[in-house]
Write a protein that holds these residues in place. Structure first.
Motif, PDB file in Angstrom:
ATOM      1  N   THR A  72       2.428   5.503 -13.108  1.00  0.00           N
ATOM      2  CA  THR A  72       3.700   5.902 -12.518  1.00  0.00           C
ATOM      3  C   THR A  72       4.730   4.827 -12.808  1.00  0.00           C
ATOM      4  O   THR A  72       4.413   3.634 -12.761  1.00  0.00           O
ATOM      5  CB  THR A  72       3.564   6.139 -10.998  1.00  0.00           C
ATOM      6  N   TRP A  73       5.939   5.240 -13.151  1.00  0.00           N
ATOM      7  CA  TRP A  73       7.007   4.274 -13.398  1.00  0.00           C
ATOM      8  C   TRP A  73       7.444   3.658 -12.068  1.00  0.00           C
ATOM      9  O   TRP A  73       7.557   4.354 -11.066  1.00  0.00           O
ATOM     10  CB  TRP A  73       8.208   4.944 -14.064  1.00  0.00           C
ATOM     11  N   VAL A  74       7.702   2.370 -12.067  1.00  0.00           N
ATOM     12  CA  VAL A  74       8.011   1.710 -10.797  1.00  0.00           C
ATOM     13  C   VAL A  74       9.395   2.061 -10.285  1.00  0.00           C
ATOM     14  O   VAL A  74       9.647   1.974  -9.093  1.00  0.00           O
ATOM     15  CB  VAL A  74       7.883   0.173 -10.907  1.00  0.00           C
ATOM     16  N   LYS A  75      10.306   2.489 -11.162  1.00  0.00           N
ATOM     17  CA  LYS A  75      11.654   2.823 -10.708  1.00  0.00           C
ATOM     18  C   LYS A  75      11.809   4.322 -10.494  1.00  0.00           C
ATOM     19  O   LYS A  75      12.288   4.766  -9.462  1.00  0.00           O
ATOM     20  CB  LYS A  75      12.696   2.347 -11.733  1.00  0.00           C
ATOM     21  N   ASP A  76      11.377   5.124 -11.454  1.00  0.00           N
ATOM     22  CA  ASP A  76      11.631   6.561 -11.402  1.00  0.00           C
ATOM     23  C   ASP A  76      11.043   7.228 -10.161  1.00  0.00           C
ATOM     24  O   ASP A  76      11.621   8.140  -9.611  1.00  0.00           O
ATOM     25  CB  ASP A  76      11.060   7.249 -12.649  1.00  0.00           C
ATOM     26  N   ASP A  77       9.847   6.746  -9.750  1.00  0.00           N
ATOM     27  CA  ASP A  77       9.169   7.393  -8.620  1.00  0.00           C
ATOM     28  C   ASP A  77       9.298   6.583  -7.332  1.00  0.00           C
ATOM     29  O   ASP A  77       8.477   6.699  -6.433  1.00  0.00           O
ATOM     30  CB  ASP A  77       7.690   7.616  -8.953  1.00  0.00           C
ATOM     31  N   GLN A  78      10.323   5.774  -7.272  1.00  0.00           N
ATOM     32  CA  GLN A  78      10.482   4.926  -6.092  1.00  0.00           C
ATOM     33  C   GLN A  78      10.815   5.791  -4.879  1.00  0.00           C
ATOM     34  O   GLN A  78      11.643   6.690  -4.943  1.00  0.00           O
ATOM     35  CB  GLN A  78      11.604   3.913  -6.335  1.00  0.00           C
ATOM     36  N   VAL A  79      10.142   5.510  -3.749  1.00  0.00           N
ATOM     37  CA  VAL A  79      10.347   6.287  -2.532  1.00  0.00           C
ATOM     38  C   VAL A  79      11.148   5.504  -1.503  1.00  0.00           C
ATOM     39  O   VAL A  79      12.109   5.989  -0.938  1.00  0.00           O
ATOM     40  CB  VAL A  79       8.984   6.709  -1.932  1.00  0.00           C
ATOM     41  N   ALA A  80      10.755   4.264  -1.270  1.00  0.00           N
ATOM     42  CA  ALA A  80      11.422   3.485  -0.228  1.00  0.00           C
ATOM     43  C   ALA A  80      11.398   2.018  -0.602  1.00  0.00           C
ATOM     44  O   ALA A  80      10.583   1.580  -1.407  1.00  0.00           O
ATOM     45  CB  ALA A  80      10.726   3.705   1.115  1.00  0.00           C
ATOM     46  N   PHE A  81      12.299   1.271   0.003  1.00  0.00           N
ATOM     47  CA  PHE A  81      12.381  -0.176  -0.244  1.00  0.00           C
ATOM     48  C   PHE A  81      12.662  -0.854   1.087  1.00  0.00           C
ATOM     49  O   PHE A  81      13.741  -0.690   1.654  1.00  0.00           O
ATOM     50  CB  PHE A  81      13.500  -0.484  -1.241  1.00  0.00           C
ATOM     51  N   ASN A  82      11.679  -1.547   1.601  1.00  0.00           N
ATOM     52  CA  ASN A  82      11.818  -2.205   2.900  1.00  0.00           C
ATOM     53  C   ASN A  82      11.275  -3.609   2.840  1.00  0.00           C
ATOM     54  O   ASN A  82      10.073  -3.812   2.652  1.00  0.00           O
ATOM     55  CB  ASN A  82      11.050  -1.430   3.984  1.00  0.00           C
TER      56      ASN A  82
END
Length: 585
Positions: free
Chosen positions: A463-473
């Motif tokens: 999985t690409w780390v940016k394209d499938d990003q869901v959340a950033f905490n």
């Protein structure tokens, strides 16, 4: 000491011990110490060398050097085992077993394997196939090393030249900044049958370069071989803040079929020396030894003693030297050398006029230790050939080294974690956290691998780390993996974060279990129930019954029995392979 303080008191900066934190105190103390040392050196210029204060200052500095030197030696150093192989395989297919070549049963396990081959078969059709699917030699080494926990971290091929580097899984996140290059020297530099393939990397922060060469053949071309080597050094550069050459690395390993021969001596004398194991009588006529005395650049490279039989040229599948009409003289064509980057000398103004040679040498060593915060030392433990391998007219040569170094870092760049239970029933979640700043990219990806994977390309899915990003905490980033891409049969797996900029894996998760798809378990359960009912009707054990159906070739079985028998065989195999994932039936 009071006299020294009094002498410098008018020039010294007032001391301040007020700091806000341990980190600030450490940094502030170091800055203050550097300032004082600078002022001290300035004041020393104004002192008369015959002055008593001058003598006291010199004595105090000697004591400081002594203490600092002891502290430098006390810093923790780690040792790693590097195992190197060079082999001209003469277009042969690999043998079935290379356990002895790699010493896989040794109690001392290698941390890194570096394998350089020359003359790997490169017929046009085969070469294209190898580029797409890996060559037979790479497959062999990967299959032998992967079950023991080694991963192929990099490789490069140029026609018959092949270079492979394997690392223990635990070191993989610290093998960084990988770059590869090559240089052709065959047919005026246009053909790659001769030349060099090179991999550079950072191992716990220490830059290392591995140069696998195949140089010009024949007795009379010693000077041409040196010219080719110098051309390779000049032509190869690597990307960085500024271009980095081969010799800019902290350590360089130069190896391969260097093709240097034994001059002057006749065949009878050479073979007598080999038979009696008086190899040293041949060393003075070894062309590489001769050229090292003439060429300054070669003198920087070290090599262990040639206390083994010359590795060229043999009749195939034998230990008999060339018995053909050409009767080529035996020679040490296959070699492994290394070079440590020279240290910068300490400034001359640290030495006093009255210092004798012993004191100067002591100060020089202490200063070098202090200047070299992260030293790297190399010791060769073994340098020999492996005579039992006969698929080629060359014998393989191995070199085993101990690398003693101080790690520049021991924390991976990224921490990875598989969240919750994983199976092909639901989308899965991955959490990762950058632990240190690094040049991340939208082309970075996280791969799902089975435990025991062979190389970076062996991922099940990614999985690409940016394209499938869901959340950033708070630096914890979540991405998901679609359930359609998770293996239905389940497996023991790990997650790996691959950095496209650094060309390497920079983080690996702890192993975790991917469970079998629930629908598969239900299907197996239904098959076993059907098998049990049919076996009960014939008063037979279900397991024995399924084997009887398989062994009979289904000739005497009804269609229903055949179907159930095939399904039962699949179910039993499944249970054997993944019994830890199944519920109690």
């Amino acid at each position: 000491m009071e006299e020294i303080t009094e002498h410098f008191s008018t020039k010294a900066r007032p001391r301040s011990d007020s700091v806000n934190s341990t980190g600030t105190q450490s940094t502030g103390s170091r800055m203050l110490l550097r300032q004082r040392l600078t002022m001290l050196m300035t004041c020393m210029d104004d002192l008369n060398s015959k002055d008593r204060v001058h003598a006291q200052v010199s004595k105090t500095l000697d004591e400081v050097f002594e203490i600092c030197g002891q502290k430098a030696q006390q810093r923790q150093k780690d040792q790693f085992r590097l195992y190197m192989v060079t082999w001209n395989v003469a277009t042969a297919e690999p043998p079935e077993d290379v356990s002895s070549l790699l010493q896989l049963h040794s109690s001392k396990k290698a941390d890194l394997y570096v394998i350089g081959l020359q003359e790997v078969r490169a017929a046009p059709l085969k070469f294209v196939t190898d580029l797409a699917f890996d060559d037979s030699w790479s497959h062999l080494f990967m299959n032998m090393l992967a079950p023991l926990g080694y991963i192929k971290v990099s490789s490069i091929r140029m026609q018959g030249l092949l270079l492979l580097i394997f690392s223990k899984l635990e070191h993989v996140p610290f093998v960084r900044d990988i770059q590869v290059t090559y240089t052709r020297t065959g047919i005026f530099g246009y053909w790659g049958n001769k030349g060099a393939v090179t991999i550079r990397l950072s191992f716990y922060g220490h830059l290392m370069c591995f140069l696998n060469c195949h140089l010009a053949a024949h007795m009379n071309y010693a000077s041409e071989r040196v010219d080719e080597f110098e051309y390779i050094l000049e032509s190869q550069t690597f990307q960085g803040k500024k271009p980095v050459s081969v010799l800019d690395h902290k350590i360089v390993f130069w190896f391969g079929d260097l093709n240097f021969r034994v001059e002057d001596h006749g065949m009878h004398f050479i073979r007598n020396c080999i038979t009696s194991q008086n190899f040293n009588l041949l060393w003075s006529k070894d062309q590489l030894t001769i050229m090292k005395k003439k060429v300054p650049k070669l003198q920087e490279f070290e090599e262990g003693p040639l206390d083994f039989q010359p590795t060229y040229k043999f009749d195939l599948n034998s230990e008999t030297y060339d018995s053909s009409g050409k009767k080529r003289k035996p020679a040490w064509c296959d070699r492994i050398l290394w070079r440590i980057k020279p240290r910068q000398p300490p400034p001359e103004d640290v030495f006093e006029e009255e210092d004798d040679d012993t004191v100067k040498e002591k100060k020089k060593q202490l200063l070098e230790d202090l200047m070299e915060k992260y030293p790297l030392k190399v010791k060769q433990d073994l340098y020999t050939s492996k005579m039992e391998y006969g698929v080629s007219d060359h014998k393989p040569v191995i070199g085993v080294f101990t690398l003693e170094l101080r790690k520049m870092y021991d924390i991976p760049l990224v921490r990875l974690c598989a969240e919750g239970d994983w199976s092909a029933d639901l989308d899965a979640m991955v959490t990762y956290s950058p632990l240190q700043p690094f040049p991340s990219s939208a082309w970075d990806w996280i791969g799902l691998y089975k435990v025991g994977f062979r190389s970076i390309s062996d991922y099940i899915t990614y999985t690409w780390v940016k394209d499938d990003q869901v959340a950033f905490n708070d630096e914890r980033i979540q991405v998901y993996v679609s359930k359609e891409e998770i293996p239905v049969r389940g497996a023991e797996c790990v997650l790996c974060y691959y950095s496209s900029n650094l060309q390497c894996i920079v983080g690996i998760s702890e192993p975790f279990k991917v469970s079998i798809l629930a629908s598969c378990i239900l299907a197996i359960f239904n098959v076993l129930c059907s098998l049990g009912l049919l076996a009960m009707s014939q008063k037979k054990d279900p397991f024995i019954f399924s084997l009887e159906i398989q062994l009979s070739g289904y000739k005497d079985a009804s269609n229903v029995s055949v179907l159930i028998g095939k399904s039962a065989h699949f179910a039993v195999s499944y249970l054997w392979s993944y019994e830890s994932s199944l519920p109690s039936l």
